[in-house]
Design an enzyme around this catalytic site. Structure first.
Site, PDB file in Angstrom:
ATOM      1  N   PHE A 188      -5.461  17.157   3.934  1.00  0.00           N
ATOM      2  CA  PHE A 188      -4.397  18.112   3.606  1.00  0.00           C
ATOM      3  C   PHE A 188      -4.885  19.509   4.043  1.00  0.00           C
ATOM      4  CE2 PHE A 188      -2.186  20.935   0.598  1.00  0.00           C
ATOM      5  CZ  PHE A 188      -0.888  20.481   0.728  1.00  0.00           C
ATOM      6  N   THR A 190      -5.289  22.518   3.105  1.00  0.00           N
ATOM      7  CA  THR A 190      -6.196  23.407   2.356  1.00  0.00           C
ATOM      8  C   THR A 190      -7.589  22.825   2.154  1.00  0.00           C
ATOM      9  OG1 THR A 190      -5.533  22.456   0.246  1.00  0.00           O
ATOM     10  CG2 THR A 190      -4.301  24.393   0.994  1.00  0.00           C
ATOM     11  N   LYS A 191      -7.756  21.525   2.410  1.00  0.00           N
ATOM     12  CA  LYS A 191      -9.039  20.880   2.081  1.00  0.00           C
ATOM     13  C   LYS A 191     -10.162  21.394   2.996  1.00  0.00           C
ATOM     14  CE  LYS A 191      -7.020  18.452  -1.037  1.00  0.00           C
ATOM     15  NZ  LYS A 191      -6.517  17.184  -1.480  1.00  0.00           N
ATOM     16  N   THR A 192     -11.388  21.141   2.614  1.00  0.00           N
ATOM     17  CA  THR A 192     -12.545  21.644   3.367  1.00  0.00           C
ATOM     18  C   THR A 192     -12.426  21.289   4.843  1.00  0.00           C
ATOM     19  OG1 THR A 192     -13.915  21.426   1.412  1.00  0.00           O
ATOM     20  CG2 THR A 192     -15.067  21.616   3.521  1.00  0.00           C
TER      21      THR A 192
END
Ligand code: PLP
Length: 373
Positions: A188, A190-192
């Site tokens: 997704f 926003t994930k790292t």
């Protein structure tokens, strides 16, 4: 000064040519479904995490649903997990009519309290879903020990924990997602390691589980038009794989930058008596996907930051045992006090590799100003 909670556009502007070429290349080659882009990105994830097998799917949520199905989390079996997480960690259990059984969280890691798992095991228990949230992993030594003594399957929800590593009492660091039977990543945005849309992956070291997972993402087909199972249509999109291949090249750098930002936050906020900064617990290497603090008068603080154009987020405002969709499980307020207290006090501050020192300083100054009011 406006400080966004998250933005992808700085990164895109920095590496515009690389991203543009990656996406255009997919269109030029026409390799839209499970092309080389997907295979190459799967190889990159295998190399980075040390997982023997990596199977790209459409999202982290799909990965959890498919993995739960494959591990037999269905039809009245019980699965032990934490109520302090994103919905998808538990909806994947309920999706095939297995029963989520909640256990409260550990105060430091926000992960399931491994000391309280065994008392919940019954003859119907099929497995455990530990969720590694925000910056660190749960007590995987204990969880793996309990599962092997009780013959349970372990599905790691590593959606937020790409790059986190756990050593515990072992001899080497192991990546989040590679310790249990199956591990799940979300990409997704926003994930790292974030895509420019939805994307996810299942990793495993088990050849047979990998073989089944590969079939499940193409309707359960062992070869074209031969269906061994009723599977899913859930594949990692080639465009997203191409973007992720660009991003995984810089992942160590991105993790390092997140670490520097977290250290700056810790340095500037640690003597603020109204703020509690979570500690990394046990023998592990953290990754700051989210920088959370526990704050007094949390909602007021959040409003104050918002009025100063600082974006924040609350992960997670309502624990899952109090959600309407899980009312049928019969839990009530007070059942999981640590999770409930954490949900009332937690607040996530902006963190991403492209945030500037000035922006972080401004966030910290504004927080201090709020408590001096
Ligand atoms: C993001 C997330 C998911 C879901 O991933 P998607 O790719 O958004 O479907 C699942 N579990 C946790 C803990 C997450 O943070």
């Amino acid at each position: 000064m406006e400080v966004k909670f998250y933005t992808s556009t700085r990164e895109y502007n920095e590496k515009k040519a690389e991203f543009d070429n990656a996406v255009l290349g997919v269109m030029e080659r026409g390799t839209f479904i499970l092309g080389n882009e997907v295979t190459n990105f799967e190889s990159a994830v295998k190399e980075f995490t040390g997982a023997k097998y990596a199977i790209g799917v459409a999202s982290g949520t799909d990965a959890l649903v498919m993995a739960s199905d494959i591990l037999g989390f269905k039809d009245g079996r019980e699965v032990i997990t934490s109520p302090f997480t994103f919905l998808a960690s538990t909806s994947c259990i309920a999706k095939h009519r297995a029963k989520p059984v909640f256990v409260d969280i550990d105060e430091e890691t926000f992960s399931i309290d491994a000391n309280k798992i065994e008392e919940k095991i019954t003859k119907d228990t099929a497995g455990i879903i530990p969720i590694h949230l925000f910056s660190q992993m749960g007590d995987m030594d204990k969880i793996m020990d309990i599962s092997s003594r009780n013959n349970l399957r372990v599905l790691e929800d590593a959606a937020e924990s790409f790059g986190m590593r756990y050593k515990g009492n072992g001899s080497e660091y192991k990546h989040a997602g590679t310790i249990g039977d199956l591990g799940v990543f979300s990409f997704f945005p926003t994930k790292t390691l974030g895509a420019y849309g939805d994307a996810g992956m299942i990793v495993t070291n088990d050849e047979n589980l990998a073989r089944i997972t590969k079939m499940y993402r193409v309707h359960g087909a062992s070869r074209k038009y031969h269906y061994d199972f009723i599977g899913y249509n859930s594949r990692l999109d080639s465009m997203q794989a191409a973007i992720l291949q660009v991003k995984i090249k810089y992942i160590n750098e991105a993790i390092q930058k997140r670490d520097q930002i977290a250290k700056l936050y810790i340095d500037r906020l640690q003597d603020c008596e109204f703020i509690k900064i979570p500690k990394i617990s046990g023998n592990q290497k953290s990754v700051y996907y989210v920088f959370n603090v526990l704050a007094e008068r949390r909602d007021e603080l959040s409003e104050y930051l918002k009025s100063n154009e600082i974006g924040t987020s609350i992960y997670y405002p309502i624990p899952l045992h109090l959600q309407k969709c899980f009312e049928y499980l019969g839990y009530k307020k007070g059942d999981f006090p640590v999770a409930e207290r954490t949900a009332d006090n937690i607040i996530a501050l902006p963190i991403y590799p492209e945030i500037t020192v000035e922006e972080v300083e401004f966030v910290c100054e504004t927080i201090r100003k709020f408590y001096k009011k």
